[in-house]
Design a protein around this motif. Structure first.
Motif, PDB file in Angstrom:
ATOM      1  N   LYS A  25      53.013  84.762  -0.819  1.00  0.00           N
ATOM      2  CA  LYS A  25      53.056  83.580  -0.024  1.00  0.00           C
ATOM      3  C   LYS A  25      54.542  83.371   0.297  1.00  0.00           C
ATOM      4  N   LEU A  26      54.931  83.007   1.530  1.00  0.00           N
ATOM      5  CA  LEU A  26      56.293  82.701   1.645  1.00  0.00           C
ATOM      6  C   LEU A  26      56.516  81.001   1.296  1.00  0.00           C
ATOM      7  N   ILE A  27      57.723  80.665   1.076  1.00  0.00           N
ATOM      8  CA  ILE A  27      57.893  79.284   0.673  1.00  0.00           C
ATOM      9  C   ILE A  27      57.396  78.262   1.586  1.00  0.00           C
ATOM     10  N   SER A  28      57.649  78.757   3.050  1.00  0.00           N
ATOM     11  CA  SER A  28      57.334  77.941   4.319  1.00  0.00           C
ATOM     12  C   SER A  28      55.578  77.721   4.042  1.00  0.00           C
ATOM     13  N   GLU A  29      54.915  78.733   3.442  1.00  0.00           N
ATOM     14  CA  GLU A  29      53.403  78.673   3.767  1.00  0.00           C
ATOM     15  C   GLU A  29      52.956  77.939   2.412  1.00  0.00           C
ATOM     16  N   GLU A  30      53.744  77.735   1.492  1.00  0.00           N
ATOM     17  CA  GLU A  30      53.239  76.876   0.321  1.00  0.00           C
ATOM     18  C   GLU A  30      53.333  75.335   0.273  1.00  0.00           C
ATOM     19  N   VAL A  31      54.318  74.954   1.191  1.00  0.00           N
ATOM     20  CA  VAL A  31      54.938  73.652   1.559  1.00  0.00           C
ATOM     21  C   VAL A  31      54.086  73.350   2.807  1.00  0.00           C
ATOM     22  N   GLY A  88      53.307  69.630   5.517  1.00  0.00           N
ATOM     23  CA  GLY A  88      54.345  68.473   6.194  1.00  0.00           C
ATOM     24  C   GLY A  88      53.346  68.026   7.706  1.00  0.00           C
ATOM     25  N   GLU A  89      53.415  66.914   7.565  1.00  0.00           N
ATOM     26  CA  GLU A  89      52.618  66.261   8.822  1.00  0.00           C
ATOM     27  C   GLU A  89      53.130  66.926  10.138  1.00  0.00           C
ATOM     28  N   THR A  90      54.336  67.136  10.263  1.00  0.00           N
ATOM     29  CA  THR A  90      55.176  67.395  11.440  1.00  0.00           C
ATOM     30  C   THR A  90      56.240  68.606  11.009  1.00  0.00           C
ATOM     31  N   GLU A  91      56.649  69.336  12.003  1.00  0.00           N
ATOM     32  CA  GLU A  91      57.546  70.374  11.757  1.00  0.00           C
ATOM     33  C   GLU A  91      58.650  70.108  11.128  1.00  0.00           C
ATOM     34  N   GLU A  92      59.210  68.783  11.739  1.00  0.00           N
ATOM     35  CA  GLU A  92      60.379  68.244  11.096  1.00  0.00           C
ATOM     36  C   GLU A  92      60.140  67.760   9.551  1.00  0.00           C
ATOM     37  N   ILE A  93      58.994  67.209   9.150  1.00  0.00           N
ATOM     38  CA  ILE A  93      58.745  66.913   7.824  1.00  0.00           C
ATOM     39  C   ILE A  93      58.611  68.041   6.875  1.00  0.00           C
ATOM     40  N   LYS A  94      58.002  69.023   7.474  1.00  0.00           N
ATOM     41  CA  LYS A  94      57.739  70.249   6.980  1.00  0.00           C
ATOM     42  C   LYS A  94      58.979  70.924   6.324  1.00  0.00           C
ATOM     43  N   ALA A  95      59.855  71.017   7.540  1.00  0.00           N
ATOM     44  CA  ALA A  95      61.160  71.546   7.129  1.00  0.00           C
ATOM     45  C   ALA A  95      62.045  70.946   6.158  1.00  0.00           C
ATOM     46  N   ALA A  96      61.927  69.768   6.110  1.00  0.00           N
ATOM     47  CA  ALA A  96      62.459  68.884   4.995  1.00  0.00           C
ATOM     48  C   ALA A  96      61.833  69.096   3.782  1.00  0.00           C
ATOM     49  N   ASN A  97      60.727  69.466   3.749  1.00  0.00           N
ATOM     50  CA  ASN A  97      60.039  69.758   2.505  1.00  0.00           C
ATOM     51  C   ASN A  97      60.361  71.110   2.094  1.00  0.00           C
ATOM     52  N   VAL A  98      60.672  71.915   2.976  1.00  0.00           N
ATOM     53  CA  VAL A  98      60.992  73.500   2.607  1.00  0.00           C
ATOM     54  C   VAL A  98      62.301  73.322   1.712  1.00  0.00           C
ATOM     55  N   ASN A 117      66.486  78.611   9.079  1.00  0.00           N
ATOM     56  CA  ASN A 117      65.062  78.890   9.719  1.00  0.00           C
ATOM     57  C   ASN A 117      64.116  78.644   8.523  1.00  0.00           C
ATOM     58  N   TYR A 118      63.759  77.471   8.353  1.00  0.00           N
ATOM     59  CA  TYR A 118      62.821  76.920   7.469  1.00  0.00           C
ATOM     60  C   TYR A 118      61.380  77.187   7.731  1.00  0.00           C
ATOM     61  N   ASP A 119      61.070  77.904   8.824  1.00  0.00           N
ATOM     62  CA  ASP A 119      59.821  78.196   9.159  1.00  0.00           C
ATOM     63  C   ASP A 119      59.731  79.767   8.721  1.00  0.00           C
ATOM     64  N   PHE A 120      60.868  80.537   8.284  1.00  0.00           N
ATOM     65  CA  PHE A 120      60.915  81.608   7.850  1.00  0.00           C
ATOM     66  C   PHE A 120      60.306  82.641   9.001  1.00  0.00           C
ATOM     67  N   ARG A 121      61.030  82.584  10.008  1.00  0.00           N
ATOM     68  CA  ARG A 121      60.710  83.295  11.241  1.00  0.00           C
ATOM     69  C   ARG A 121      61.093  84.908  11.149  1.00  0.00           C
TER      70      ARG A 121
END
Length: 321
Positions: free
Chosen positions: A95-101, A103-113, A140-144
């Motif tokens: 699992k990528l870090i972005s898949e383990e974290v 967030g309600e929005t993309e911004e919140i998820k990026a902050a959590n990553v 790229n905190y979505d690890f694109r």
């Protein structure tokens, strides 16, 4: 890492089809040889010189300056450049870090990553794949980049990649055209997160960058069917000329697909030993002989080529030393 291949193997396989070395194939391959030399800023006159079967050096092995560095082909079924090569087995991330974290929005998820990355030890960040490190460096905190590698070339692809598929062509091109990365490079991204790219990480990114090259010449074509079909294989006389012209005179390596079947295994030819037999008159003319041929000379060459590194972690540094 260094292996040798007898040119007689090519002659044996090519002889299976009587019309294989017809004039059109030879002419087309010679045209590609000319183009390859021009791409390397070498004189096309070398090709004309090598039409003389006795021309050129009988034995050549490239020196250190011309010798390519060696890398790994980063197989797609292991994740390609998304494989964590520092971990035994070089497996892709479960699992990528972005898949383990979440967030309600993309911004919140990026902050959590970002928070998750800051909580990781530097040692664990260092063991991430080259693609993951590049994503972190670029923010790229979505690890694109990593997801693209896993989904479109890697183990998540449908159909799944074969074990032989990888970046062997990119490894060869990068090894020929660039200086070998020898030292780790530590960078800090815009959010203050530190990432260290090991030499193997840099090599992995370079092999992906050189997966497609802007200029190239190709003699023959890879086989794309299960049965061995040699109609598009390089003409043996043209291949003999390529050895003497490219390695012998231009002092450059070139890429050889050594597999006669559906799999493509690109290795770098870096030297050869060549010997000629006695000139003989043509007793029985065949369809593969040029119309103006008056004699024939058997040629045997042993080609030396460089293959890829098997134990990636053990060769994280200079491979030419």
């Amino acid at each position: 890492m260094l292996k040798k291949l007898g040119y007689s193997c090519f002659l044996l396989l090519l002889a299976m089809l009587p019309q294989l070395a017809e004039a059109s194939r030879f002419s087309e391959d010679c045209s590609q040889l000319v183009q390859g030399l021009l791409n390397a800023e070498k004189s096309e006159a070398i090709v004309e010189q090598m039409r003389n079967v006795g021309a050129g050096k009988p034995s050549v092995f490239l020196g250190d300056e011309a010798l390519p560095w060696i890398g790994h082909y980063f197989p797609f079924d292991h994740g390609g450049i998304a494989s964590r090569w520092q971990i035994p087995g070089g497996a892709p991330p479960a699992k990528l870090i972005s898949e383990e974290v979440v967030g309600e929005t993309e911004e919140i998820k990026a902050a959590n990553v970002k928070a998750a990355l800051r909580a990781m030890t530097q040692e664990n960040i260092d063991k991430l794949s080259a693609a993951e490190k590049m994503d972190i460096f670029l923010g790229n905190y979505d690890f694109r980049i990593t997801e693209t590698e896993l989904d479109y070339r890697g183990p998540r692809r449908d159909p799944a990649p074969e074990s032989w598929e990888g970046f062997c062509n990119g490894r060869c091109a990068a090894g020929m055209l660039t200086e070998e990365p020898a030292k780790p490079v530590t960078v800090i991204n815009a959010d203050g997160i530190s990432v260290t790219f090991q030499p193997n990480d840099i090599k992995a990114l370079m092999t992906a960058s050189y997966f497609y090259v802007e200029k190239y010449a190709q003699m023959g074509s890879p086989n794309r069917v299960a049965e061995i079909d040699l109609k598009e294989r390089v003409d043996p006389a043209a291949f003999d000329m390529a050895l003497r012209a490219v390695i012998g005179e231009a002092e450059r390596p070139f890429v050889v697909d050594i597999a006669p079947g559906i799999e493509v295994w690109n290795y770098l030819a870096v030297g050869y030993d060549r010997a000629l037999g006695a000139t003989a008159s043509i007793v029985e003319r065949t369809v593969d002989m040029p119309a103006d041929a008056v004699s024939q000379v058997p040629a045997h060459s042993t080609v030396y080529y460089i293959n890829d590194i098997k134990d990636v972690a053990a060769h994280n540094g200079n491979t030419k030393a």
